[in-house]
Design an enzyme around this catalytic site. Structure first.
Site, mmCIF file in Angstrom:
data_model
loop_
_atom_site.group_PDB
_atom_site.id
_atom_site.type_symbol
_atom_site.label_atom_id
_atom_site.label_comp_id
_atom_site.label_asym_id
_atom_site.label_seq_id
_atom_site.Cartn_x
_atom_site.Cartn_y
_atom_site.Cartn_z
ATOM 1 N N SER A 71 33.649 36.034 43.491
ATOM 2 C CA SER A 71 34.167 35.502 42.227
ATOM 3 C C SER A 71 33.247 34.381 41.771
ATOM 4 O O SER A 71 32.487 33.833 42.584
ATOM 5 C CB SER A 71 35.572 34.929 42.472
ATOM 6 O OG SER A 71 35.950 34.041 41.451
ATOM 7 N N TYR A 125 42.469 30.267 46.418
ATOM 8 C CA TYR A 125 41.624 31.380 45.964
ATOM 9 C C TYR A 125 40.146 30.996 46.067
ATOM 10 O O TYR A 125 39.333 31.748 46.605
ATOM 11 C CB TYR A 125 41.990 31.707 44.522
ATOM 12 C CG TYR A 125 41.290 32.868 43.898
ATOM 13 C CD1 TYR A 125 40.168 32.681 43.083
ATOM 14 C CD2 TYR A 125 41.749 34.163 44.081
ATOM 15 C CE1 TYR A 125 39.537 33.753 42.484
ATOM 16 C CE2 TYR A 125 41.121 35.247 43.480
ATOM 17 C CZ TYR A 125 40.017 35.025 42.674
ATOM 18 O OH TYR A 125 39.380 36.096 42.078
HETATM 19 P P1 NAP Z 1 44.560 43.032 40.569
HETATM 20 O O1 NAP Z 1 44.762 43.771 39.297
HETATM 21 O O2 NAP Z 1 45.555 42.010 40.998
HETATM 22 O O3 NAP Z 1 44.346 44.114 41.751
HETATM 23 C C1 NAP Z 1 44.298 43.679 43.080
HETATM 24 C C2 NAP Z 1 44.583 44.889 43.943
HETATM 25 O O4 NAP Z 1 44.634 44.481 45.304
HETATM 26 C C3 NAP Z 1 45.930 45.532 43.619
HETATM 27 O O5 NAP Z 1 45.808 46.933 43.609
HETATM 28 C C4 NAP Z 1 46.798 45.090 44.784
HETATM 29 O O6 NAP Z 1 47.822 45.992 45.083
HETATM 30 C C5 NAP Z 1 45.782 45.079 45.901
HETATM 31 N N1 NAP Z 1 46.248 44.298 47.056
HETATM 32 C C6 NAP Z 1 46.690 43.033 47.067
HETATM 33 N N2 NAP Z 1 47.061 42.677 48.312
HETATM 34 C C7 NAP Z 1 46.863 43.767 49.105
HETATM 35 C C8 NAP Z 1 47.063 44.049 50.490
HETATM 36 N N3 NAP Z 1 47.557 43.119 51.333
HETATM 37 N N4 NAP Z 1 46.747 45.269 50.953
HETATM 38 C C9 NAP Z 1 46.282 46.214 50.122
HETATM 39 N N5 NAP Z 1 46.055 46.038 48.787
HETATM 40 C C10 NAP Z 1 46.354 44.814 48.309
HETATM 41 O O7 NAP Z 1 43.162 42.274 40.541
HETATM 42 P P2 NAP Z 1 41.798 42.546 39.777
HETATM 43 O O8 NAP Z 1 41.702 41.601 38.638
HETATM 44 O O9 NAP Z 1 41.573 44.013 39.569
HETATM 45 O O10 NAP Z 1 40.791 41.997 40.888
HETATM 46 C C11 NAP Z 1 40.296 42.810 41.917
HETATM 47 C C12 NAP Z 1 39.422 41.922 42.781
HETATM 48 O O11 NAP Z 1 38.460 41.230 41.957
HETATM 49 C C13 NAP Z 1 40.207 40.824 43.499
HETATM 50 O O12 NAP Z 1 39.619 40.593 44.770
HETATM 51 C C14 NAP Z 1 39.991 39.597 42.613
HETATM 52 O O13 NAP Z 1 40.109 38.380 43.347
HETATM 53 C C15 NAP Z 1 38.583 39.817 42.157
HETATM 54 N N6 NAP Z 1 38.216 39.124 40.919
HETATM 55 C C16 NAP Z 1 38.931 39.325 39.779
HETATM 56 C C17 NAP Z 1 38.501 38.667 38.613
HETATM 57 C C18 NAP Z 1 39.212 38.821 37.301
HETATM 58 O O14 NAP Z 1 38.900 38.045 36.374
HETATM 59 N N7 NAP Z 1 40.150 39.755 37.151
HETATM 60 C C19 NAP Z 1 37.389 37.841 38.648
HETATM 61 C C20 NAP Z 1 36.725 37.637 39.863
HETATM 62 C C21 NAP Z 1 37.150 38.301 40.994
HETATM 63 P P3 NAP Z 1 49.291 45.772 44.437
HETATM 64 O O15 NAP Z 1 49.099 45.856 42.954
HETATM 65 O O16 NAP Z 1 50.106 46.880 45.008
HETATM 66 O O17 NAP Z 1 49.729 44.388 44.891
HETATM 67 C C1 GCO Z 2 41.663 31.836 37.306
HETATM 68 C C2 GCO Z 2 41.203 33.262 37.262
HETATM 69 C C3 GCO Z 2 39.901 33.380 38.041
HETATM 70 C C4 GCO Z 2 39.415 34.802 37.971
HETATM 71 C C5 GCO Z 2 38.104 34.958 38.633
HETATM 72 C C6 GCO Z 2 37.030 34.159 37.971
HETATM 73 O O1 GCO Z 2 42.871 31.621 37.436
HETATM 74 O O2 GCO Z 2 40.788 30.975 37.196
HETATM 75 O O3 GCO Z 2 42.174 34.143 37.767
HETATM 76 O O4 GCO Z 2 40.095 32.974 39.348
HETATM 77 O O5 GCO Z 2 40.294 35.655 38.609
HETATM 78 O O6 GCO Z 2 38.168 34.725 39.992
HETATM 79 O O7 GCO Z 2 35.814 34.544 38.565
#
Ligand code: NAP
Ligand code: GCO
Length: 266
Positions: free
Chosen positions: A145, A158
């Site tokens: 991230s 986080y």
């Molecule tokens: P999301 O929509 O919350 O999806 C996360 C997924 O992880 C969901 O399918 C969730 O399943 C699954 N999960 C959570 N806990 C779990 C466990 N114990 N075992 C198995 N599966 C589990 O998040 P996203 O935005 O797509 O993000 C995906 C990844 O990218 C995450 O690691 C997040 O930190 C990272 N990320 C996101 C952003 C952003 O801006 N969105 C930015 C940087 C990094 P359930 O839905 O069933 O709980």
């Molecule tokens: C927040 C956001 C971020 C994004 C991502 C940014 O609350 O600041 O959820 O943490 O998920 O990780 O890179």
């Protein structure tokens, strides 16, 4: 050139790949020919994601397991190895976030985020890497991230996890690159998924901040991250190791604000 990105014959596991960034990665890698496996905590979500993937001609293999539970992970990966084959590409995508100020946060909440976002990628990689090492070939992508390098109010757990995951990625590289494994991270900026919906929708002021701090002037789409994952999952990145590829619209490059043309004094 196209052969470099051809994943035919490869088995890919995307943890938490039933929606959001994980599903976008699954679709891109599937479209490049990989056999796609996804896990989740919820069978319902796995069942509904099967239909979504099928719309793109991808017959996804689904398995329920909790990435934080070693026994569960072992059973889940064994099912994949039996039904699909040994994993060539692991995307440690599953993750959670809790937005709670430090003084208000229970230690249990902190530990839960660390467990899912930092310990689980270790658990899954420890289960998958030995067969990659035997084959002298493998790709591991850890979902980091921009919070691997920045903090902000209310996301201490986080950011601690994602900062640790950046260096766990480096250490996997130090120990496994000699076996021709490439272990890299992806560091998405602000991406429009269910995880960021609470701070993006309904006129939340954080949306204005993201729009002003992101030179690209938009939220990222899950597909933006999926395309970066194809590079790190393919032969094109065979000499890229221990690296975090930021997919952030330039936000990490930007100290200032971006608001129209010259609205902010230079
Ligand atoms: P999301 O929509 O919350 O999806 C996360 C997924 O992880 C969901 O399918 C969730 O399943 C699954 N999960 C959570 N806990 C779990 C466990 N114990 N075992 C198995 N599966 C589990 O998040 P996203 O935005 O797509 O993000 C995906 C990844 O990218 C995450 O690691 C997040 O930190 C990272 N990320 C996101 C952003 C952003 O801006 N969105 C930015 C940087 C990094 P359930 O839905 O069933 O709980
Ligand atoms: C927040 C956001 C971020 C994004 C991502 C940014 O609350 O600041 O959820 O943490 O998920 O990780 O890179």
């Amino acid at each position: 050139m196209n052969d470099l990105f051809d994943l035919k014959g490869k088995v890919a596991l995307i943890t938490g790949g039933t929606h959001g960034i994980g599903m976008a990665i699954g679709k891109v890698l599937g479209n490049a020919g990989a056999k796609i496996c996804v896990n989740d905590l919820s069978q319902d979500k796995l069942d509904s994601c099967k239909k979504e993937y099928a719309k793109f001609g991808i017959n996804v293999f689904t398995v329920v397991f909790d990435v934080t539970n070693e026994e569960d992970v072992d059973k889940g990966i064994s099912a994949i190895e039996k039904e699909v084959g040994a994993i060539d590409i692991l995307v440690n995508n599953a993750g959670i976030i809790k937005r709670i100020p430090i003084l208000d946060m229970a230690v249990a909440d902190y530990k839960q985020v660390i467990d899912v976002d930092l310990v689980a990628p270790l658990i899954v990689a420890k289960r998958v890497a030995p067969k990659m090492i035997e084959k002298r070939s493998g790709k591991i992508i850890n979902m980091c991230s921009m919070m691997s390098v920045y903090g902000r109010n209310s996301v201490s757990a986080y950011a601690s996890a994602k900062g640790g995951l950046k260096l766990l990625t480096a250490n996997m590289c130090c120990e496994w690159a000699k076996y021709n494994l490439q272990i890299n991270g992806i560091g998405p900026g602000y991406i429009a998924t269910s995880q960021t919906a609470p701070i993006r929708e309904g006129g939340h002021p954080f949306n204005d901040l993201v729009m002003m701090r992101t030179p690209a002037g938009r939220w990222g789409e899950p597909e933006d991250v999926g395309n970066a994952a194809l590079f790190l999952a393919s032969q094109a990145s065979n000499f890229v190791n221990g690296h975090v590829l930021y997919v952030d619209g330039g936000i990490l490059a930007n100290f200032g604000y971006v608001k129209g043309e010259n609205d902010i004094p230079e």
